[in-house]
Design an enzyme around this catalytic site. Structure first.
Site, PDB file in Angstrom:
ATOM      1  CD  GLU A  47      -1.742   3.042  -1.589  1.00  0.00           C
ATOM      2  OE1 GLU A  47      -2.372   4.083  -1.878  1.00  0.00           O
ATOM      3  OE2 GLU A  47      -0.535   2.890  -1.843  1.00  0.00           O
ATOM      4  CG  ASN A 110       1.392   0.948   0.620  1.00  0.00           C
ATOM      5  OD1 ASN A 110       0.384   0.264   0.760  1.00  0.00           O
ATOM      6  ND2 ASN A 110       1.364   2.188   0.165  1.00  0.00           N
ATOM      7  CE  LYS A 127       2.507   2.687  -3.832  1.00  0.00           C
ATOM      8  NZ  LYS A 127       1.666   3.693  -3.140  1.00  0.00           N
ATOM      9  CD  GLU A 146       2.836   5.857  -0.780  1.00  0.00           C
ATOM     10  OE1 GLU A 146       3.053   4.656  -0.956  1.00  0.00           O
ATOM     11  OE2 GLU A 146       2.028   6.513  -1.474  1.00  0.00           O
ATOM     12  CB  CYS A 172      -1.215   3.565  -5.075  1.00  0.00           C
ATOM     13  SG  CYS A 172      -1.523   5.353  -5.143  1.00  0.00           S
ATOM     14  CG  ASN A 197      -5.101   6.001  -0.043  1.00  0.00           C
ATOM     15  OD1 ASN A 197      -5.837   6.601   0.722  1.00  0.00           O
ATOM     16  ND2 ASN A 197      -4.959   4.690  -0.019  1.00  0.00           N
TER      17      ASN A 197
END
Lengths: 313, 313
Positions: A47, A110, A127, A146, A172, A197
């Site tokens: 990612e 993301n 994501k 995020e 993730c 991550n």
């Protein structure tokens, strides 16, 4: 000997604030070449693979955030990776911060792309399950913003016929959610590829030993693999980025839920497995023959209710 | 020191065809007393705990099937267990084959009851995910005819406020399905109690090592616990029943997904843990704060689609 797909998980060690995308891409190309030389047809990168994990920093200005984003893919910095893929005839999965423009409105996701052996983009994923916070936690040694820097993905959990298989993508924190795998499982997914991550320290500043965070990483992916009889390839960004630890543990997981390849370092490291795409077939025909066994009439809360609601009393 | 519930998983060794219910109940009462003497308030017995695992045999006549069923609970054979519970002030979970009458129609379920420390029935569960087959597999050394002898449960996955906690129930194969735990998780479950009868050999006559079957048993329960931040107590019927092996591995699993107590035999065996009911709270407030993180708009296939449907191509 059933259908085979030799795949690599290409774990990336630390990328510091000062590191340039171009230098990271050199490392990615090196790993792509290593994987190709051992016969891999698909290489899974992490990612947000091109930069440091910038969501740990709080930026006041949007300009400071946007320097971590890509407004086109490929672009000048990643062109060498796409060129190497085409030259070698190897596909890849790559995570990056996506800045898109939609009717003149900027949107940030993301994201990841699945790229074919001709370097053409096969599919894109954004994501869905963004972890962390909208606002910085007071007194925190690092952040996990995020929810501030990205909006939730709007593309759902698609699958693609590619590499003579059915491939799904996620990113993730998505891997902790059984819904992620199940939606792809209901589309017959045979291999889920994902990058992560994951800080070695609890992102909500709760006491939690790192071994437990590593256990949860593998547990979630192993259960998702078994319960949908799919391969899962999970690739970490690892190592210490400017003092902030990231979990390694990149792995390739069989449809039985067993880890068949595991990274042992927290650096750049390529692990591979020649995956038998028919290995999960017996499970899809028996224990997890969804058509015969699922009872959707009892699942309605899963889509009707977002948060938990406790019984009265 | 948060809220505590000391619980026992009371694994039962083999029950052969010739064994009487009354004799099994003596063994259950012995384990209930052992658990009570170490301070347990709740004892979890296996699925179909009163008889041999009869679904491995093919019976032509309904009469031969029905002798394994209970038409009332408690009944004469199980009365001593209920009496001991009331005497000791200990609750329990018990799995049994239920023959009920609904408007003059006989119905058969693979059921469990949750019984309070006053021996009153708090709740009933009827197994939703019935494994196995409707018809005997030709040439099989044993059968798994749950789909023939039972109908799928019609009560869904409820939870009950009991034992100063929120308790959910399921049975055996239900534990392999993430939907089971999630529906209870969305009701704030704090402890899932379940019994199982899992053969050591693949029930579809596929080659599968026993260690893998044991791994899947724990993997599914550990993932369900972690992903819903709930305790899970899984109790096996174990040992060799008339030549047919049953998996042991009874365990108590924390909301972190860690196994904190594990049976080491394939006989009658009591394992206990003093469960901190607040241990999962940090997960319910952070990683698995469903209200903040779940994205139900992308989950619709889970309830719209029963079987898998592959992408075109």
């Amino acid at each position: 000997m059933g259908r085979r797909l030799k795949v690599a998980s290409a774990q990336l060690g630390a990328v510091d604030l000062a590191d340039k995308r171009e230098d990271v891409v050199v490392r990615l190309v090196d790993m792509l070449r290593e994987a190709a030389s051992s016969g891999c047809r698909l290489v899974v990168f992490p990612e947000l693979a091109l930069t440091t994990f910038f969501a740990r920093y709080f930026y006041e200005s949007q300009e400071d955030v946007d320097r971590w984003f890509e407004s086109t893919m490929p672009n000048a910095a990643t062109r060498p990776l796409f060129d190497a893929a085409a030259e070698l005839g190897v596909g890849f999965y790559l995570g990056y911060a996506e800045l898109s423009e939609d009717d003149g409105v900027e949107r940030r996701f993301n994201s990841s792309v699945l790229v074919g052996p001709d370097a053409a983009i096969i599919g894109k994923y954004r994501k869905v399950h963004l972890p962390g916070h909208q606002e910085p936690l007071e007194g925190a040694l690092f952040h996990h913003l995020e929810k501030r820097y990205f909006e939730p993905g709007d593309l759902g959990f698609g699958v693609w016929r590619a590499f003579d298989s059915i491939i799904g993508m996620c990113l993730c924190n998505d891997r902790r959610w059984p819904e992620t795998y199940r939606v792809m499982g209901l589309q017959g997914v045979e291999m889920v590829v994902l990058g992560y991550n994951t800080p070695t320290t609890n992102i909500d500043q709760r006491p939690e030993p790192t071994h437990l965070r590593s256990f949860h990483n593998h547990l979630s992916m192993q259960a998702g693999a078994y319960q949908n009889a799919t391969w899962v390839v999970g690739t970490a960004k690892a190592g210490i980025e400017d003092g902030h630890g990231l979990l390694g543990g990149s792995c390739i997981i069989a449809p039985t839920g067993e880890i068949v390849a595991l990274a042992t370092s927290t650096d750049d490291e390529v692990i591979t497995h020649n995956c038998d795409l028919d290995l999960g077939t017996y499970l899809k025909q028996t224990t997890f023959d969804f058509a015969r066994h699922r009872r959707t009439e009892h699942y309605s809360l899963i889509t009707e209710r977002t948060g938990a609601s406790l019984p009265p009393g």
